[in-house]
Design an enzyme around this catalytic site. Structure first.
Site, PDB file in Angstrom:
ATOM      1  N   GLU A   1      -3.317   1.360 -73.675  1.00  0.00           N
ATOM      2  CA  GLU A   1      -2.804  -0.005 -73.577  1.00  0.00           C
ATOM      3  C   GLU A   1      -1.463  -0.070 -72.851  1.00  0.00           C
ATOM      4  O   GLU A   1      -1.198  -0.991 -72.101  1.00  0.00           O
ATOM      5  CB  GLU A   1      -2.656  -0.609 -74.980  1.00  0.00           C
ATOM      6  N   LYS A   2      -0.616   0.948 -73.085  1.00  0.00           N
ATOM      7  CA  LYS A   2       0.730   0.945 -72.512  1.00  0.00           C
ATOM      8  C   LYS A   2       1.025   2.301 -71.885  1.00  0.00           C
ATOM      9  O   LYS A   2       0.454   3.325 -72.300  1.00  0.00           O
ATOM     10  CB  LYS A   2       1.780   0.631 -73.584  1.00  0.00           C
TER      11      LYS A   2
ATOM     12  N   ASP B   1      -4.797  -0.046 -78.350  1.00  0.00           N
ATOM     13  CA  ASP B   1      -4.444  -0.205 -79.761  1.00  0.00           C
ATOM     14  C   ASP B   1      -5.701  -0.369 -80.598  1.00  0.00           C
ATOM     15  O   ASP B   1      -6.660  -1.051 -80.193  1.00  0.00           O
ATOM     16  CB  ASP B   1      -3.541  -1.429 -79.956  1.00  0.00           C
TER      17      ASP B   1
ATOM     18  N   ASP C   1      -7.270  -2.102 -82.735  1.00  0.00           N
ATOM     19  CA  ASP C   1      -7.455  -3.383 -83.411  1.00  0.00           C
ATOM     20  C   ASP C   1      -8.310  -4.295 -82.542  1.00  0.00           C
ATOM     21  O   ASP C   1      -8.758  -3.912 -81.457  1.00  0.00           O
ATOM     22  CB  ASP C   1      -6.112  -4.045 -83.747  1.00  0.00           C
TER      23      ASP C   1
ATOM     24  N   TYR D   1       0.767   3.071 -87.281  1.00  0.00           N
ATOM     25  CA  TYR D   1       0.426   1.835 -86.566  1.00  0.00           C
ATOM     26  C   TYR D   1       0.882   0.601 -87.349  1.00  0.00           C
ATOM     27  O   TYR D   1       0.546   0.449 -88.528  1.00  0.00           O
ATOM     28  CB  TYR D   1      -1.084   1.786 -86.345  1.00  0.00           C
TER      29      TYR D   1
ATOM     30  N   ARG E   1       0.457  -2.881 -86.873  1.00  0.00           N
ATOM     31  CA  ARG E   1      -0.242  -4.171 -86.968  1.00  0.00           C
ATOM     32  C   ARG E   1      -1.388  -4.099 -87.981  1.00  0.00           C
ATOM     33  O   ARG E   1      -2.522  -4.461 -87.692  1.00  0.00           O
ATOM     34  CB  ARG E   1      -0.757  -4.590 -85.592  1.00  0.00           C
TER      35      ARG E   1
END
Length: 672
Positions: free
Chosen positions: A7-8, A101, A103, A319, A321
């Site tokens: 993602e990043k 991520d 999720d 993590y 979230r």
């Protein structure tokens, strides 16, 4: 060639290091037949209405509703270069590992991109709960099949399309209706944004409409064997409100006089109860945001950013979230490693860790309560406290304390309630005596957070008392008090209300459908929803509180109750959860949303909104009231009889003349 899609860039760097792909390229790392690349968040975005037809560039009621027959996404202009890199890499990939991520949103970021790039090869899923090397190695050894997390994508896609349908259509609908009613501003409607705003509007109205009622209390200082404590007078039946507050001053004054007329109070009864409190769970994100708002004064977005930094940059916590505070039972095997890492990180913890029972299994270890993610806890490897900012360190210590609390005994105290009689009047004293500090040693608190008299009395220690014991009366005070309105929301309390919205729903039919755990928004999105409302000017910061602005009241008054009702959105959130577990299809959900939006457009198309507009200064030509309008050079006050009267006053002059300005920033209508 095996491609890992992160993602990043920071995630990509961490994973590439463990994989041995250390050669840095443009937008990727490579080595040993493996390439690690990244998305930089969303590389693609939903096509706006005008992308489905030139006619939608202009906002008109005739073109509503806008419901795409075939949904489309397109590369974001700002990150087009990275999109091109990822597309080229996927074109040559023989295998793909999704490493965004872990999720719902991470799944959407990856799979929308994969679909747009046309990749059709095998896919596996890397499911990370921490970014330290040991956790990455463990996750690499337990890759999930693509099908296992595919429902997360469908759920996220359903959320995205519902947001688009409601944001694009209803923002245009109510903005156009507002303009017909003379309101020159955008009425931005969002599936989660609007009911969240409604929570604040309703609370602010409750505060504004609150009528304070006077009541009276009598506080009595007692002593026994040289130990002083405080007791409260209990008013007789028929003189109190539902909360037991005395509403009759004469009755309270008479009680005061009678108590003062004697020197002793006699104990009628003494009841002592041993209370055992289990340690709080490790944090989920929402609870962390609540506590950081209350204890540290942090905005909810700031807390999320710090938690993300502790996870990504410092590799100090797992993590962030997460919507669960529970921990999987197989992580009990990692307890020694985590505790050893904590001591290596902060040797000052040795005295506390010496008191831990490392074999203790608290209620936190429960597989049946763990969702896609577990509670936020420290990682298996030492962290560098010196590299953390002051705020990061404060949040880290909170997370660490809640983990350490799992290995300490229950907090135990004796709660004593004593009743006294004094010249025909009844008094009550409450005391608390800590017997076992337990997990409070980890959290470092032993006194109530509030400083009111009631809390102070609950925390006092009573002397040994028995039936018939006489206590000396000292100072007796009559207190004239007033009932207080509800407190305005803080950001942390608003997060709590969003999480537990089922408790706030009054409609019995709706309440019956809602699970007690149903909220609006998700752990990953609630902070951004609140930030968006602040950025749009719908919410205003007042110290630690958030209050609704004038445009917020206008918006909530203008839209149908169903849109502003948090219960409606909570029902949708339950439907998204059903998609996630395969109990509802993406198409069925979107079809229902489309039909509902079309019905609202049809219902309100010819409606005239009742919008209260502010009065400006008097018209310089006819003396009538003026309304705010927007011209080529900006807003100004225009005669309410326009075009029959063309009198106008510049806004600045209008303000000097005492005019009341009211404006709304123009946000993008697409909102969550």
């Amino acid at each position: 060639m095996r491609v890992f899609l992160c993602e990043k860039p920071s995630q990509g760097k961490d994973i590439a290091r463990v994989l041995g792909a250390g050669e840095r390229g443009t937008g990727c790392y490579s080595g040993s037949g493996t390439i690690v690349t990244w998305c930089i968040g969303h590389l693609v975005e939903a096509v706006p209405p005008e992308g489905y037809g030139e006619q939608y560039k202009r906002w008109t009621l005739e073109h509503l509703p806008i419901i795409p027959k075939r949904w489309r996404v397109e590369p974001k202009t700002a990150t087009a270069a990275q999109f091109k890199i990822v597309k080229q890499l996927l074109a040559h990939a023989s295998e793909l590992v999704i490493a965004t991520d872990a999720d719902r949103e991470g799944e959407l970021i990856a799979r929308e991109l994969i679909d747009l790039c046309g990749y059709r090869g095998p896919i596996q899923r890397l499911w990370l709960s921490a970014l330290n090397d040991a956790s990455i190695r463990t996750a690499l050894g337990a890759l999930k099949p693509s099908a296992e997390t595919l429902p997360l994508y469908y759920s996220a896609l359903a959320r995205s399309r519902a947001d688009w349908l409601i944001g694009m259509n209803l923002s245009r609908l109510f903005t156009l209706l507002g303009r017909q009613g003379g309101y020159d501003g955008v009425l931005s409607v969002g599936r989660v944004q609007t009911p969240t705003l409604a929570l604040v509007v309703f609370r602010d109205r409750e505060i504004a409409c609150f009528i304070s009622v006077p009541y009276w209390a009598v506080e009595v200082s007692l002593s026994q064997a040289g130990q002083f404590f405080t007791a409260s007078w209990i008013p007789p039946d028929g003189t109190t409100d539902a909360s037991g507050r005395c509403l009759q001053q004469a009755v309270a004054q008479q009680a005061l006089d009678r108590i003062r007329a004697t020197r002793e109070a006699q104990v009628m009864s003494v009841d002592t109860e041993r209370v055992r409190e289990a340690p709080p769970l490790p944090f989920d994100l929402g609870t962390l945001q609540e506590v950081c708002s209350r204890q540290l004064g942090l905005d909810v977005q700031e807390t999320l950013d710090i938690a993300q930094s502790l996870y990504e940059t410092h590799k100090a916590t797992t993590y962030p979230r997460s919507d669960s505070g529970y921990l999987p039972e197989n992580m009990l095997a990692e307890v020694p490693a985590v505790l050893d890492a904590l001591v290596a990180t902060d040797p000052g913890l040795r005295p506390l860790l010496a008191q831990l029972d490392r074999a203790q299994r608290s209620r936190a270890w429960n597989d049946s309560k763990v969702t896609a993610h577990h509670g936020i806890i420290p990682t298996l490897e030492p962290a560098k406290l010196a590299a953390m900012s002051e705020k990061e360190l404060a949040v880290y210590r909170l997370i660490r304390a809640h983990y350490l609390a799992q290995f300490l005994p229950h907090h135990e105290f004796d709660r004593t309630v004593a009743l006294f009689t004094c010249n025909g009047q009844t008094l009550q004293a409450t005391g608390k005596l800590v017997v076992v500090p337990g997990w409070h040693l980890a959290l470092g608190h032993s006194t109530p957070e509030t400083g009111d008299d009631e809390s102070a009395q609950r925390s006092q220690i009573l002397p040994p008392l028995a039936n018939g014991t006489h206590c000396n009366i000292g100072q007796v005070e009559l207190k004239a008090l007033k009932t207080l309105p509800p407190r305005p929301y803080t950001q942390g309390e608003l997060i709590k209300a969003m999480k537990g919205v089922a408790k706030l729903v009054s409609d019995p039919r709706l309440k019956q459908k809602l699970k007690d755990t149903t909220g609006i928004g998700t752990e990953a999105t609630r902070a951004s929803i609140i930030k968006g409302l602040l950025d749009r000017g719908y919410l205003l910061k007042k110290g630690r509180a958030v209050r609704a602005s004038e445009p917020a009241f206008t918006l909530i008054d203008a839209v149908p109750a169903a849109i502003a009702d948090p219960g409606t959105t909570a029902i949708w959130e339950q439907a998204l959860d059903m998609i996630e577990v395969g109990q509802m299809t993406l198409d069925a959900f979107v079809d229902k949303q489309s039909a509902w939006v079309a019905q609202l457009v049809q219902q309100y198309r010819g409606t005239t909104l009742s919008i209260r507009l502010p009065d400006g200064p008097a018209c310089p030509l006819c003396g009538n009231v003026t309304r705010q309008r927007k011209g080529k050079t900006g807003p100004f006050w225009s005669c309410s009889r326009y075009p029959d009267c063309k009198g106008a006053v510049p806004i600045q002059t209008g303000r000097q003349a005492g005019g009341k300005r009211r404006s709304v920033s123009k946000p993008s209508p697409q909102s969550k």
